[in-house]
Write a protein that holds these residues in place. Structure first.
Motif, PDB file in Angstrom:
ATOM      1  N   GLY A  57     -30.705   4.721 -32.009  1.00 54.86           N
ATOM      2  CA  GLY A  57     -32.084   4.829 -31.551  1.00 54.86           C
ATOM      3  C   GLY A  57     -33.090   4.195 -32.480  1.00 54.86           C
ATOM      4  N   GLN A  58     -32.716   3.904 -33.726  1.00 60.47           N
ATOM      5  CA  GLN A  58     -33.617   3.192 -34.624  1.00 60.47           C
ATOM      6  C   GLN A  58     -33.648   1.707 -34.271  1.00 60.47           C
ATOM      7  OE1 GLN A  58     -32.057   4.634 -38.585  1.00 60.47           O
ATOM      8  NE2 GLN A  58     -34.209   5.208 -38.870  1.00 60.47           N
ATOM      9  N   PHE A  59     -34.568   0.979 -34.902  1.00 64.58           N
ATOM     10  CA  PHE A  59     -34.715  -0.440 -34.600  1.00 64.58           C
ATOM     11  C   PHE A  59     -34.919  -1.231 -35.884  1.00 64.58           C
ATOM     12  CE2 PHE A  59     -38.988   1.227 -34.798  1.00 64.58           C
ATOM     13  CZ  PHE A  59     -39.747   0.218 -35.374  1.00 64.58           C
ATOM     14  N   VAL A  60     -34.773  -2.543 -35.770  1.00 64.90           N
ATOM     15  CA  VAL A  60     -35.094  -3.459 -36.863  1.00 64.90           C
ATOM     16  C   VAL A  60     -36.106  -4.470 -36.353  1.00 64.90           C
ATOM     17  CG1 VAL A  60     -32.896  -3.214 -38.072  1.00 64.90           C
ATOM     18  CG2 VAL A  60     -33.141  -4.967 -36.293  1.00 64.90           C
ATOM     19  N   MET A  61     -36.842  -5.062 -37.294  1.00 64.72           N
ATOM     20  CA  MET A  61     -37.741  -6.167 -36.975  1.00 64.72           C
ATOM     21  C   MET A  61     -37.019  -7.469 -37.289  1.00 64.72           C
ATOM     22  SD  MET A  61     -40.534  -4.726 -35.844  1.00 64.72           S
ATOM     23  CE  MET A  61     -41.837  -5.984 -35.955  1.00 64.72           C
ATOM     24  N   VAL A 105     -34.280 -10.191 -41.041  1.00 64.30           N
ATOM     25  CA  VAL A 105     -34.295  -8.822 -40.540  1.00 64.30           C
ATOM     26  C   VAL A 105     -34.897  -7.897 -41.587  1.00 64.30           C
ATOM     27  CG1 VAL A 105     -32.873  -6.911 -39.691  1.00 64.30           C
ATOM     28  CG2 VAL A 105     -32.206  -9.271 -39.193  1.00 64.30           C
ATOM     29  N   ARG A 106     -35.666  -6.914 -41.136  1.00 71.93           N
ATOM     30  CA  ARG A 106     -36.067  -5.819 -42.010  1.00 71.93           C
ATOM     31  C   ARG A 106     -35.963  -4.507 -41.234  1.00 71.93           C
ATOM     32  NH1 ARG A 106     -41.764  -4.326 -41.443  1.00 71.93           N
ATOM     33  NH2 ARG A 106     -42.849  -5.785 -40.052  1.00 71.93           N
ATOM     34  N   GLY A 107     -35.624  -3.464 -41.946  1.00 74.24           N
ATOM     35  CA  GLY A 107     -35.438  -2.172 -41.324  1.00 74.24           C
ATOM     36  C   GLY A 107     -34.220  -1.471 -41.904  1.00 74.24           C
ATOM     37  N   PRO A 108     -33.753  -0.385 -41.330  1.00 69.18           N
ATOM     38  CA  PRO A 108     -34.144   0.157 -40.027  1.00 69.18           C
ATOM     39  C   PRO A 108     -35.429   0.973 -40.093  1.00 69.18           C
ATOM     40  CG  PRO A 108     -32.481   1.557 -40.995  1.00 69.18           C
ATOM     41  CD  PRO A 108     -32.674   0.411 -41.947  1.00 69.18           C
ATOM     42  N   TYR A 109     -36.062   1.096 -38.927  1.00 74.30           N
ATOM     43  CA  TYR A 109     -37.306   1.827 -38.810  1.00 74.30           C
ATOM     44  C   TYR A 109     -37.221   2.841 -37.679  1.00 74.30           C
ATOM     45  CZ  TYR A 109     -39.370  -1.871 -41.714  1.00 74.30           C
ATOM     46  OH  TYR A 109     -39.657  -2.731 -42.733  1.00 74.30           O
ATOM     47  N   GLY A 110     -38.202   3.744 -37.687  1.00 72.49           N
ATOM     48  CA  GLY A 110     -38.387   4.652 -36.573  1.00 72.49           C
ATOM     49  C   GLY A 110     -37.500   5.875 -36.609  1.00 72.49           C
ATOM     50  N   ARG A 111     -37.782   6.750 -35.671  1.00 69.85           N
ATOM     51  CA  ARG A 111     -36.985   7.953 -35.479  1.00 69.85           C
ATOM     52  C   ARG A 111     -35.987   7.714 -34.367  1.00 69.85           C
ATOM     53  NH1 ARG A 111     -41.737  12.629 -35.843  1.00 69.85           N
ATOM     54  NH2 ARG A 111     -41.856  12.656 -38.120  1.00 69.85           N
ATOM     55  N   GLY A 112     -34.728   7.929 -34.686  1.00 72.06           N
ATOM     56  CA  GLY A 112     -33.682   7.742 -33.704  1.00 72.06           C
ATOM     57  C   GLY A 112     -33.356   9.028 -32.969  1.00 72.06           C
ATOM     58  N   PHE A 113     -32.188   9.037 -32.337  1.00 72.69           N
ATOM     59  CA  PHE A 113     -31.730  10.214 -31.620  1.00 72.69           C
ATOM     60  C   PHE A 113     -31.185  11.249 -32.600  1.00 72.69           C
ATOM     61  CE2 PHE A 113     -31.194   6.791 -28.466  1.00 72.69           C
ATOM     62  CZ  PHE A 113     -31.903   7.329 -27.403  1.00 72.69           C
ATOM     63  N   THR A 114     -31.436  12.506 -32.296  1.00 76.09           N
ATOM     64  CA  THR A 114     -30.817  13.613 -33.010  1.00 76.09           C
ATOM     65  C   THR A 114     -29.882  14.328 -32.043  1.00 76.09           C
ATOM     66  OG1 THR A 114     -32.677  15.072 -32.459  1.00 76.09           O
ATOM     67  CG2 THR A 114     -32.767  13.901 -34.569  1.00 76.09           C
ATOM     68  N   LEU A 115     -28.908  15.037 -32.566  1.00 74.01           N
ATOM     69  CA  LEU A 115     -27.897  15.642 -31.713  1.00 74.01           C
ATOM     70  C   LEU A 115     -28.357  17.001 -31.194  1.00 74.01           C
ATOM     71  CD1 LEU A 115     -24.583  14.751 -33.561  1.00 74.01           C
ATOM     72  CD2 LEU A 115     -25.969  13.382 -31.991  1.00 74.01           C
ATOM     73  N   GLU A 116     -28.312  17.161 -29.882  1.00 70.39           N
ATOM     74  CA  GLU A 116     -28.601  18.442 -29.266  1.00 70.39           C
ATOM     75  C   GLU A 116     -27.373  19.350 -29.395  1.00 70.39           C
ATOM     76  OE1 GLU A 116     -31.495  19.295 -28.183  1.00 70.39           O
ATOM     77  OE2 GLU A 116     -32.528  17.363 -28.067  1.00 70.39           O
TER      78      GLU A 116
END
Length: 263
Positions: A57-61, A105-116
């Motif tokens: 769920g995170q991303f890179v630029m 490339v730079r990253g990773p960034y952001g909030r990814g998925f967490t496990l339910e």
């Protein structure tokens, strides 16, 4: 002296939201190891580097000289893998690259998925949004959960990602709007039937905003948690430019994955 009280609240990011990692600040040149054609407009780039601590769920630029940066979700982290649709000048330029070429490339960034806490999560991908979900499926399987993948596309030619789920032993339901592959209709209809049958206890979704809004409504109606990845134009990836604002949040640092608790 500048009056910092007039600056937007994103000017000083909390430590937990600041980018981290070996190349969290400046673009890093990375060689392309392999390029795989998914369909007539989508290619997967396998890069000669890894992001071992990145989350689904995170991303890179990604940047090329002469172009602006653009965000791309991680299709995999080890090796770093990106699935990219040719939809504009920059992505068409990326599609012209071959193994041995370099991108930045730079990253990773952001909030990814967490496990339910559930055991039967539904992974829903619309179009090329399916790309990061096999990475998530692998993580869920390692925790003893039994994910079910749903892939929605306009036609059979637009369906991607099936082989990765099958290699993991994850069941796949395919829908196409014209009925040329799988069942005819929208992917959200298949998800709704599965939830109504009591066969899913969480939703993870990546795709167009219309699909995500429909999944959010389904999750609320069926009282299950949902985690949805929202796409937006991102200029900086660290919460300064404000271009990715969505419903009062900055998706680059407070998303792109946002959780909707069960009603």
């Amino acid at each position: 002296m500048k009056n910092t009280s007039a600056l937007p609240p994103t000017f000083c990011l909390p430590a937990a939201l600041r980018p981290a990692g070996p190349f969290g600040q400046l673009p890093r040149p990375v060689r392309i190891r392999d390029v795989q054609t998914e369909n007539y407009r989508i290619r997967t780039f396998i890069l000669d580097t890894a992001l071992p601590h990145a989350q689904p769920g995170q991303f890179v630029m990604v940047w090329l000289p002469g172009h602006e940066e653009a965000p791309f979700s991680l299709a995999y982290h080890h090796p770093l893998t990106l699935t990219i649709a040719a939809v504009g000048p920059f992505t068409h330029a990326l599609h012209r690259l071959q193994p041995g070429d370099t991108l930045w490339v730079r990253g990773p960034y952001g909030r990814g998925f967490t496990l339910e806490n559930g055991a039967r999560p539904l992974l829903v991908g619309g179009g090329y949004g399916v790309a990061p979900l096999a990475f998530l499926a692998e993580t869920l399987l390692a925790q003893g959960q039994q994910p079910h993948a749903f892939i929605g596309a306009r036609t059979a030619y637009d369906v991607i990602g099936v082989a990765r789920f099958e290699a993991l032993g994850v069941p796949v339901t395919i829908t196409t709007e014209d009925g040329s592959r799988g069942r005819r209709g929208l992917v959200t209809e298949a998800v709704a039937e599965t939830l109504a049958a009591g066969e899913g206890d969480a939703i993870y979704g990546v795709g167009p905003h219309g699909m995500l809004h429909a999944l959010a409504a389904l999750a609320q109606a069926e009282h299950v948690p949902a985690q949805l990845s929202w796409e937006a134009y991102m200029g900086c990836a660290i919460g300064l430019c404000g271009m990715c604002e969505h419903d009062g949040t900055l998706l680059c640092v407070e998303g792109p994955v946002r959780r909707i608790p069960p009603a």
